[in-house]
Motif scaffolding. Sequence first.
Motif, short mmCIF file in Angstrom:
data_model
loop_
_atom_site.label_atom_id
_atom_site.label_comp_id
_atom_site.label_asym_id
_atom_site.label_seq_id
_atom_site.Cartn_x
_atom_site.Cartn_y
_atom_site.Cartn_z
N THR A 78 0.83 -1.13 -0.03
CA THR A 78 -0.04 -0.09 0.08
C THR A 78 0.93 1.21 0.00
OG1 THR A 78 -0.06 0.29 2.18
CG2 THR A 78 -1.76 -1.16 1.22
N TRP A 79 0.21 2.22 -0.44
CA TRP A 79 0.96 3.57 -0.42
C TRP A 79 1.24 4.19 0.92
CZ3 TRP A 79 2.36 6.80 -4.30
CH2 TRP A 79 2.76 8.17 -4.01
N ASN A 80 0.50 3.95 1.91
CA ASN A 80 0.62 4.31 3.14
C ASN A 80 1.57 3.27 3.81
OD1 ASN A 80 -0.55 3.14 6.21
ND2 ASN A 80 -0.39 5.29 5.90
N GLY A 81 1.71 2.05 3.49
CA GLY A 81 2.60 1.12 4.17
C GLY A 81 4.20 1.46 4.13
N PHE A 82 4.80 2.31 2.95
CA PHE A 82 5.93 2.74 2.96
C PHE A 82 6.09 3.91 4.08
CE2 PHE A 82 5.38 0.58 -0.82
CZ PHE A 82 6.57 -0.17 -0.99
N ARG A 83 5.33 4.26 4.62
CA ARG A 83 5.46 5.25 5.71
C ARG A 83 5.90 4.55 7.26
NH1 ARG A 83 3.54 10.29 4.48
NH2 ARG A 83 2.13 10.57 2.85
N ARG A 84 5.76 3.31 7.18
CA ARG A 84 5.98 2.60 8.21
C ARG A 84 7.59 2.36 8.44
NH1 ARG A 84 5.87 -2.85 8.18
NH2 ARG A 84 6.36 -3.78 10.09
N LEU A 85 8.08 1.94 7.20
CA LEU A 85 9.46 1.82 6.95
C LEU A 85 10.34 2.87 7.44
CD1 LEU A 85 9.53 -0.77 4.02
CD2 LEU A 85 8.72 -1.26 6.41
N GLN A 86 10.67 2.93 8.66
CA GLN A 86 11.24 4.35 9.32
C GLN A 86 12.50 3.69 10.19
OE1 GLN A 86 10.61 7.29 8.53
NE2 GLN A 86 8.98 6.73 7.28
N PRO A 87 13.56 4.50 9.90
CA PRO A 87 14.68 4.04 10.91
C PRO A 87 14.29 4.15 12.52
CG PRO A 87 15.73 5.54 9.14
CD PRO A 87 14.11 5.42 9.09
N GLY A 88 14.75 3.17 13.16
CA GLY A 88 14.46 3.19 14.61
C GLY A 88 13.05 2.98 15.20
N SER A 89 12.35 2.57 13.92
CA SER A 89 10.85 2.07 14.48
C SER A 89 10.63 0.86 14.49
CB SER A 89 9.96 2.67 12.95
OG SER A 89 10.10 1.74 12.10
N TYR A 90 11.39 -0.02 14.34
CA TYR A 90 11.25 -1.52 14.70
C TYR A 90 10.70 -2.23 13.30
CZ TYR A 90 12.90 -1.02 19.32
OH TYR A 90 13.67 -0.96 20.51
N ALA A 91 10.48 -1.10 12.38
CA ALA A 91 10.00 -1.94 10.88
C ALA A 91 11.24 -1.69 10.33
CB ALA A 91 8.98 -0.99 10.39
#
Length: 474
Positions: free
Chosen positions: A333-346
């Motif tokens: 999803t378009w939104n899903g790439f916002r989850r992949l952030q440094p330090g986020s455990y993603a």
Amino acid sequence: MRPGETDTAAKTRAGKTGGPSSGPASPAAGEVERFLAAFPETETVELLITDTCGVLRGKWAPTATLSKAFGSGVNFPLSVFGIDVWGREVLETGLHVDTGDRDGFCRAVPGTLKPVPWAAHPTAQAVLTMHTERGVPFHGDPRTRLEAVVERLAGAGLAAVCAFELEFYLLDPNAPAHVTGSPAPVRAEPNGPERTNVLALSDLSAHSRLFGDIRAHAKAQGLPIDTIVKEAAPGQFEVNLKHRGDALAAADDVVLLKRLIAETAAVHGLKASFMAKPFMGWAGNGMHVHASLVDGSGENVFARPGSGEPLLEAAIAGLIETMAASTLLFVPTWNGFRRLQPGSYAPTRAAWGHNNRSVAVRVPASPPEARRLEHRIAGTDANPYLVLAAVLGGMLEGIERGLTPPPPTDRNAYDEPAPALPSTMGEAIRLFERSDFIRRTFGVEYRSLFSAVKAAEMAAFQAEITPLERSTYL
């Protein structure tokens, strides 16, 4: 190949070319009779099929339809797999009016006929899988794509043992709106420091009736819920499923549990959200996959003295090598790439390690007999059939080719020089479309179908002017 036909592998698996009514008797013969004897008051059956985007579609039908569903099949358009996340036709898939919008025949999956305990009237449900007019599994059904990988594993003398972890937010539609304008998470503090309350028993107790109903409903449907925990953001929780020795059943569990949680929360006046990143300042919702492989005797091959560790590392190497090409399946999803952030455990890099939650593939601390890997990339909005097919396919890729992984990461993987994962939907689509691994694992037809759906979704988001743009420039 015209839409409505399956690929060569599916034809071989089917072993027949007769019409939908000419197939062998259902292996679940008697399941309908036993169910209706146990639940004679049943008035309606919900026939459920998971589309390309992981959304449950289906029909409500009278109980008399069950005999057809468990026999020749119920008519559904093949184009149900050619729609985007909004349910709109994606003409580039070739499954719509340009090819006649053909029907397929959906057959119930044996063992999935269950009561629906939250329904207002006595109701049953069954999971469906799509077949063509010729009686072969339809290549566009995500469940069929997973089945093909499971059969490849079986050909190598292996079977997967899998379990999923699902994170989600509970939102209160009646509370003051969050700053984004969306419903606020339950127990979010309107003033003062934010309480993430990770692992807080008090947050579980505050919703004990809801979680009690979720457990009761899961028991009624045979869904193997394990632990429920408070996660790392206000109103965020995680439900873990017990491991299954049947990969298809493990993926079925996910789609049915998500529906169960959403419907049960609605009965309690709440909204359950599986959006990957609903709030930028708080943790995203991940869907982690735990997987091991067993041989014909049921022995965990990763636990074998001497050979187990090299096999585990070869499986991990396959996942590392195929990770970038598969990212679109994990983050669809378009939104899903916002989850992949440094330090986020993603995860943001193709790294692995032992007992390390900053990596993409983690080897959890466990006794030897439970030796396994944990794949940590997917968001909870991903299609579990496709996620698991990519994970198991990547593991098999590494084992068959005898690959060796890079050294494990024992520190912060966000700071390591491991290859970066795609950070945008466009980049992920390009890598997916060009991947030989995706072509071999999912078939060229499915690669084209999935990328067409996702390209259409990306174009819709690129065409949207955001409120922030207007407030800044108008």
